[in-house]
Every structure is written in C-alpha cells, then in structure tokens.
Scaffold this motif. Structure first.
Motif, PDB file in Angstrom:
ATOM      1  N   GLU A  93       0.831  -1.211   0.000  1.00 32.87           N
ATOM      2  CA  GLU A  93       0.000   0.000   0.000  1.00 32.87           C
ATOM      3  C   GLU A  93       0.866   1.261   0.000  1.00 32.87           C
ATOM      4  O   GLU A  93       0.450   2.312  -0.491  1.00 32.87           O
ATOM      5  CB  GLU A  93      -0.917   0.017   1.220  1.00 32.87           C
ATOM      6  CG  GLU A  93      -2.074  -0.966   1.132  1.00 32.87           C
ATOM      7  CD  GLU A  93      -3.055  -0.763   2.274  1.00 32.87           C
ATOM      8  OE1 GLU A  93      -2.864   0.186   3.069  1.00 32.87           O
ATOM      9  OE2 GLU A  93      -4.017  -1.532   2.364  1.00 32.87           O
ATOM     10  N   GLU A  94       2.053   1.150   0.573  1.00 36.54           N
ATOM     11  CA  GLU A  94       2.938   2.305   0.662  1.00 36.54           C
ATOM     12  C   GLU A  94       3.922   2.355  -0.512  1.00 36.54           C
ATOM     13  O   GLU A  94       4.859   3.152  -0.514  1.00 36.54           O
ATOM     14  CB  GLU A  94       3.727   2.252   1.985  1.00 36.54           C
ATOM     15  CG  GLU A  94       2.867   2.004   3.215  1.00 36.54           C
ATOM     16  CD  GLU A  94       1.815   3.067   3.418  1.00 36.54           C
ATOM     17  OE1 GLU A  94       2.026   4.220   2.977  1.00 36.54           O
ATOM     18  OE2 GLU A  94       0.768   2.753   4.012  1.00 36.54           O
TER      19      GLU A  94
ATOM     20  N   SER B 222      -8.328  -9.051   8.721  1.00 39.10           N
ATOM     21  CA  SER B 222      -7.207  -8.228   8.294  1.00 39.10           C
ATOM     22  C   SER B 222      -6.444  -8.895   7.161  1.00 39.10           C
ATOM     23  O   SER B 222      -6.091  -8.258   6.159  1.00 39.10           O
ATOM     24  CB  SER B 222      -6.266  -7.976   9.480  1.00 39.10           C
ATOM     25  OG  SER B 222      -5.121  -7.251   9.099  1.00 39.10           O
TER      26      SER B 222
ATOM     27  N   VAL C 208      -7.160   2.085  16.727  1.00 39.71           N
ATOM     28  CA  VAL C 208      -6.257   2.183  15.580  1.00 39.71           C
ATOM     29  C   VAL C 208      -6.591   1.113  14.550  1.00 39.71           C
ATOM     30  O   VAL C 208      -6.693   1.382  13.345  1.00 39.71           O
ATOM     31  CB  VAL C 208      -4.785   2.055  16.021  1.00 39.71           C
ATOM     32  CG1 VAL C 208      -3.864   1.907  14.804  1.00 39.71           C
ATOM     33  CG2 VAL C 208      -4.361   3.255  16.847  1.00 39.71           C
ATOM     34  N   ILE C 209      -6.774  -0.121  15.011  1.00 45.85           N
ATOM     35  CA  ILE C 209      -7.052  -1.222  14.096  1.00 45.85           C
ATOM     36  C   ILE C 209      -8.358  -1.002  13.350  1.00 45.85           C
ATOM     37  O   ILE C 209      -8.449  -1.216  12.127  1.00 45.85           O
ATOM     38  CB  ILE C 209      -7.091  -2.556  14.859  1.00 45.85           C
ATOM     39  CG1 ILE C 209      -5.735  -2.853  15.489  1.00 45.85           C
ATOM     40  CG2 ILE C 209      -7.521  -3.691  13.939  1.00 45.85           C
ATOM     41  CD1 ILE C 209      -4.583  -2.897  14.510  1.00 45.85           C
TER      42      ILE C 209
ATOM     43  N   GLN D 238      -9.812   1.833  12.670  1.00 47.89           N
ATOM     44  CA  GLN D 238      -9.610   2.913  11.703  1.00 47.89           C
ATOM     45  C   GLN D 238      -8.885   2.399  10.457  1.00 47.89           C
ATOM     46  O   GLN D 238      -9.237   2.752   9.326  1.00 47.89           O
ATOM     47  CB  GLN D 238      -8.804   4.046  12.353  1.00 47.89           C
ATOM     48  CG  GLN D 238      -9.575   4.847  13.385  1.00 47.89           C
ATOM     49  CD  GLN D 238      -8.693   5.836  14.126  1.00 47.89           C
ATOM     50  OE1 GLN D 238      -7.466   5.848  13.984  1.00 47.89           O
ATOM     51  NE2 GLN D 238      -9.308   6.683  14.948  1.00 47.89           N
ATOM     52  N   VAL D 239      -7.882   1.543  10.664  1.00 46.16           N
ATOM     53  CA  VAL D 239      -7.145   0.976   9.536  1.00 46.16           C
ATOM     54  C   VAL D 239      -8.067   0.076   8.708  1.00 46.16           C
ATOM     55  O   VAL D 239      -8.059   0.124   7.471  1.00 46.16           O
ATOM     56  CB  VAL D 239      -5.916   0.195  10.019  1.00 46.16           C
ATOM     57  CG1 VAL D 239      -5.267  -0.574   8.870  1.00 46.16           C
ATOM     58  CG2 VAL D 239      -4.904   1.138  10.652  1.00 46.16           C
TER      59      VAL D 239
ATOM     60  N   ARG E  97     -10.354   2.259   6.652  1.00 42.50           N
ATOM     61  CA  ARG E  97      -9.595   2.983   5.630  1.00 42.50           C
ATOM     62  C   ARG E  97      -9.231   2.076   4.461  1.00 42.50           C
ATOM     63  O   ARG E  97      -9.162   2.517   3.305  1.00 42.50           O
ATOM     64  CB  ARG E  97      -8.337   3.578   6.256  1.00 42.50           C
ATOM     65  CG  ARG E  97      -7.589   4.551   5.335  1.00 42.50           C
ATOM     66  CD  ARG E  97      -6.362   5.108   6.011  1.00 42.50           C
ATOM     67  NE  ARG E  97      -5.283   4.140   6.098  1.00 42.50           N
ATOM     68  CZ  ARG E  97      -4.491   4.003   7.153  1.00 42.50           C
ATOM     69  NH1 ARG E  97      -4.656   4.759   8.225  1.00 42.50           N
ATOM     70  NH2 ARG E  97      -3.527   3.106   7.147  1.00 42.50           N
ATOM     71  N   ARG E  98      -9.019   0.803   4.744  1.00 51.80           N
ATOM     72  CA  ARG E  98      -8.648  -0.143   3.696  1.00 51.80           C
ATOM     73  C   ARG E  98      -9.858  -0.768   3.006  1.00 51.80           C
ATOM     74  O   ARG E  98      -9.704  -1.691   2.213  1.00 51.80           O
ATOM     75  CB  ARG E  98      -7.745  -1.236   4.283  1.00 51.80           C
ATOM     76  CG  ARG E  98      -6.361  -0.714   4.676  1.00 51.80           C
ATOM     77  CD  ARG E  98      -5.517  -1.775   5.317  1.00 51.80           C
ATOM     78  NE  ARG E  98      -4.169  -1.274   5.591  1.00 51.80           N
ATOM     79  CZ  ARG E  98      -3.306  -1.852   6.425  1.00 51.80           C
ATOM     80  NH1 ARG E  98      -3.651  -2.957   7.056  1.00 51.80           N
ATOM     81  NH2 ARG E  98      -2.109  -1.338   6.605  1.00 51.80           N
TER      82      ARG E  98
ATOM     83  N   SER F 177       4.215   7.695  14.438  1.00 47.37           N
ATOM     84  CA  SER F 177       4.308   8.599  13.289  1.00 47.37           C
ATOM     85  C   SER F 177       5.480   9.567  13.397  1.00 47.37           C
ATOM     86  O   SER F 177       5.944  10.107  12.398  1.00 47.37           O
ATOM     87  CB  SER F 177       3.003   9.387  13.131  1.00 47.37           C
ATOM     88  OG  SER F 177       2.708  10.106  14.328  1.00 47.37           O
TER      89      SER F 177
ATOM     90  N   ARG G 158       2.413   5.000   9.363  1.00 49.58           N
ATOM     91  CA  ARG G 158       1.708   6.104  10.020  1.00 49.58           C
ATOM     92  C   ARG G 158       0.921   5.648  11.245  1.00 49.58           C
ATOM     93  O   ARG G 158       0.623   6.451  12.130  1.00 49.58           O
ATOM     94  CB  ARG G 158       0.727   6.762   9.040  1.00 49.58           C
ATOM     95  CG  ARG G 158       1.359   7.335   7.789  1.00 49.58           C
ATOM     96  CD  ARG G 158       0.297   7.996   6.910  1.00 49.58           C
ATOM     97  NE  ARG G 158       0.868   8.455   5.650  1.00 49.58           N
ATOM     98  CZ  ARG G 158       1.030   7.710   4.571  1.00 49.58           C
ATOM     99  NH1 ARG G 158       0.664   6.438   4.612  1.00 49.58           N
ATOM    100  NH2 ARG G 158       1.550   8.195   3.470  1.00 49.58           N
ATOM    101  N   ASP G 159       0.522   4.391  11.256  1.00 50.93           N
ATOM    102  CA  ASP G 159      -0.367   3.885  12.296  1.00 50.93           C
ATOM    103  C   ASP G 159       0.419   3.187  13.389  1.00 50.93           C
ATOM    104  O   ASP G 159       1.337   2.415  13.106  1.00 50.93           O
ATOM    105  CB  ASP G 159      -1.372   2.893  11.694  1.00 50.93           C
ATOM    106  CG  ASP G 159      -2.165   3.499  10.547  1.00 50.93           C
ATOM    107  OD1 ASP G 159      -2.838   4.519  10.780  1.00 50.93           O
ATOM    108  OD2 ASP G 159      -2.091   2.950   9.423  1.00 50.93           O
TER     109      ASP G 159
END
Length: 467
Positions: free
Chosen positions: A64-65, A197, A226-227, A229-230, A233-234, A385, A396-397
């Motif tokens: 992804e990055e 995931s 956090v998880i 949100q990830v 987002r994905r 971050s 970032r996460d």
C-alpha cells in the motif's frame, strides 16, 4: 537405583510435547498419545498456518505504501505486473510448512527418547491411560503422572454449521483454492480480526460482524481504535453491535442473518466464535478431575488438577489460550512433578500478540486495569508517526504505550501497535519480568534509526526528576 518415573502425556500440542521434552530431560520414561498430529492445532490448523497466511497478507499490505516509497506496481507495459494472489499456492505453502513443523517436533521427541503413540488416550483412574490406537489396537499405559493437553476446537452453533466449502471455521480455510469474492467474518475477537485483516490485505471484500461496540473488545482500547480505523480505511465494512442469529447457504451464496432482522450476503462466511475444550470422553470425571461450567479443566498455577498425579496444560484449561502459555504450563507441570526448581505461572509476565496489520502486542498490566484502580501506574503513549524509521518505511499507524509505578518507576506493562509489534514488545516484556525501571530501559542503547527507539523514548518520558 531410584525407580524411573513413568509419565504419560495425552495430546501432542505445545503443552504436551514441551512437557514430554522436560520430563525426558529429567530422566522420566515418557509416552505421548496423540490423535491430531504432533504440534496440535497450534502447528497443524491454527497458529503456524494462520501466521503463514498472514505473512503473505503482510507483504500485500506493505505494498500500500509502494507509491510513497517510489515503487511502481502494475505499470502499463507488455507484461501484466499487477499485484495479485494465488490462494491455492498460498494455502499449499501453508499446509506444507505446518506438516514440516510437525515432522520436526516428531524427530526432536524421538531424539530425546520419547515414545509417541498415534491414537486417542483416556484416563482409567488417575494412574492409568488407555490408548485406542489408530491401527485398531489398544494399549494400557501405567503412569506415575498424567498430563492432559488435548486442546480446544472451534465453537459452532446449531444455527451456524460449517460445511467446509462456503461456511468455514478457521481450521477449514486452507482448503480454499480461489480467493473469496466476498467474505463475511463473524466474530471480532483476535481470531476474527486476524483473518479479516489478512483477507482484506489479500484483496478480498470483507465484512466483519461484531457483536460488541468495537473490534477486539479484549484488547487495549487505544490499540483497538487504531485497528478499526485501519480496517475501514482499507475498505473493510465493520458492522458493530451486530449479533449473528444464523448462517445459511444457497448454492454459491451465504447469508448471515442478524438478531435485529438484517441480513448480510456474501460468497463465504468464516466463523470465529471462540473455542470449546476437547475434554469429553477422556475419563476425567471418573479420575476425579474437576471441570468448570465451560468444560475446561481446572488447574492451579503449577498445572495440577484436582486429581493426585494428574496435570493439565494448554487450551483445555482455558488459561490464557496461547501456545506460549500452553508450553509453559506443560513445562511447569513436569518440573513440579519431577522435583525440579519451578516458579508458578505468572500471567502478568505473559506477552501476547494480535497479528493484524498493524500488529498489537501487550504485556503486563493493562490500561483497563489502571483505569479501574486495580494498580496505580503512570502511562505514556508515543505515536510511531514521529519515529524516523517509521517515516522512512511509510508507517503512520501505531504507538508505544508504557505503564510504570509512580515513585519507583518500575515498568509494569506495555502496549505496542505497529509493524512487527510482536518483536518490539520483547524489551518491554523483559522489563516487566525483571522489574526494570523506566530509567533503566531508557538508558539502554537503541539503534538509530529504529522502531525500538520509540520504546526507549517512551521510557525517557516516564523519567521523573527526584527531589
């Protein structure tokens, strides 16, 4: 000449084979009766397979990055360079590695002189095990001590029965040859979150059905946030406060019906509803072994059951169902029975990990315990971050969180959320088990740049100037 102690182990998972190795090392005559393959579910159908699958998924997630890091994937040209997954090949590798690990365990036991019988064992009183062998025979084994390490199995419901094709438990997903078009994961605990995931990273359209108000309700709340949100987002769909009523199949479609009447359709459904202990038909009650209301074997901190000479280890005890804990319970049982030095199991020193992307690793006292007043501790949370290595890798996460006792500064717990958190938690685990202070942790050198630098930085922020 002192008589040789006869030890019989029922079950060849981590609790069983590690106990057998300790007993053999201490001079006992050891027999393991195993029905599912050495290594148990941890090696054959659970930890090793799932983390092998997740290793592929992690690589996909890292891509992804790629653009930020300057990589071009799927560039137009004469060849198709788009990133994809061959699930049949992935699952072949998964099963191959699992069997190889099981074979390694078998060779190690053989080298140490441990006898292994393929079959099912059951207690006949507290000093005898009857082994019904896979070849049709039966053998009666006299024992000075018995260790029960029979593990647990995926929980199912009458209204949600797996068929091994479209409705699956986590032990059945490795027979899939094609990537599911739309996967519904029921259950947002550790197992459900990990598979959701992984398949999401593999490009699958995933819907996660959670009966609670957030995913991973048993984990640190900041980490779970956090998880989630990830996940969203994905592109994952997370249905919170949504309890499953039933799962049905109609041809190539599965339908999950929720208790509020809503329905969710997909191509496959993965049931992650927890585990039930494999304690039936083992002769436990007849031998005087107490079980709790859930059918788990009741043990103390040195793995003793209520029956003299009978110990238990692993998931069948329901004590923090981790392979590492099972192995330690088995070792402790044999150290205790055979008179070696032993310390009772201390769950506050156990490190654990959720293999989502990013991972969540924890050890010691939790934020929930601190908030509830169970222990007085100061906390520092440092986002990844700001870490230079994280910036280089496009991370970032995540964060590092440490808990320290006021006054003494002794580290009593920690949480790491990030890539390879399972590795980053180790220095925190050492600090907790050895009662190191935040200053001691802070003053140890770390590599620059490194993710571990954030662990040391969090410790530095817990420093208090002494009056």
């Amino acid at each position: 000449m002192a008589p040789v102690n006869r030890v019989v182990v029922i079950g060849g998972g981590p609790g069983g084979y590690e106990a057998a190795l300790v007993a053999a090392q201490l001079g006992a005559d050891v027999t393991v009766v195993d029905s599912d393959g050495l290594g148990g579910s941890a090696v054959i159908t659970d930890c090793v397979p799932s983390k092998t699958l997740i290793a592929t998924a992690e690589l996909m997630a890292d891509m992804e990055e790629a653009d930020e890091l300057g990589l071009i994937i799927g560039a137009p040209g004469p060849q198709d360079d788009a990133l994809g997954v061959d699930l049949a090949k992935v699952n072949t590798r998964v099963k191959t590695l699992a069997l190889a690990q099981s074979d390694d365990i078998g060779r190690r036991l053989a080298r140490e002189g441990v006898r292994v019988l393929a079959g099912r064992g059951r207690l006949d009183g507290g000093d005898r095990v009857v082994a019904t062998l896979d070849d049709g025979g039966e053998e009666v084994l006299e024992a000075d001590s018995v260790l029960v390490a029979t593990g647990a199995s995926p929980r199912t419901l009458a209204t949600a029965q797996p068929d091994g094709e479209r409705i699956l438990t986590w032990e059945q997903v490795y027979d899939l040859d094609e990537v599911p078009e739309k996967l519904i994961v029921v259950g947002s605990g550790v197992t459900g979150a990990e598979f959701a995931s992984a398949y999401n990273a593999l490009g699958v359209d995933v819907i996660l059905v959670s009966s609670r108000d957030r995913v991973l309700p048993g984990e640190d709340a900041d980490a779970a946030e956090v998880i989630e949100q990830v996940f969203t987002r994905r592109g994952m769909t997370v249905l919170s406060k949504s309890r499953m009523e039933s799962v049905t199949r109609d041809g190539d479609k599965v339908t999950v019906t929720l208790t509020d009447g809503r329905t969710v359709d997909g191509s496959h459904c993965l049931l992650a509803l927890g585990s039930v202990p494999n304690t039936g038909d083992l002769g436990l009650e007849g031998a005087g072994v107490n079980l709790d209301d859930g059918g788990f074997v009741t043990v103390d901190r040195v793995s003793r059951t209520s029956a003299r000479g009978v110990y238990a280890a692993g998931d069948c005890t329901g004590v923090l169902m981790l392979a590492s804990v099972a192995a330690m319970q088995g070792r402790i049982a044999m150290w205790h029975f055979l008179g070696d030095a032993v310390a009772p199991l201390d769950l506050k020193t156990v490190s654990s990990n959720v293999f989502t992307a990013p991972e969540i690793a924890t050890v010691g006292w939790s934020q929930q315990a601190v908030d509830a007043g169970e222990i007085e501790a100061e906390a520092v949370m440092l986002p990844l971050s700001g870490n230079p290595r994280a910036k280089m890798q496009g991370v970032r996460d995540g964060f590092v969180k440490l808990f320290a006792r006021p006054g003494t500064g002794i580290i009593v717990g920690g949480v790491v959320v990030g890539p390879r958190a399972s590795e980053l938690i180790h220095p925190v685990s050492v600090a907790v088990s050895e009662s190191l202070t935040a200053d001691q942790m802070a003053q140890a050198f770390t590599v620059y740049p490194s993710m571990s630098g954030s662990v040391a930085e969090a410790a530095r922020r817990l420093h208090r100037v002494k009056p």
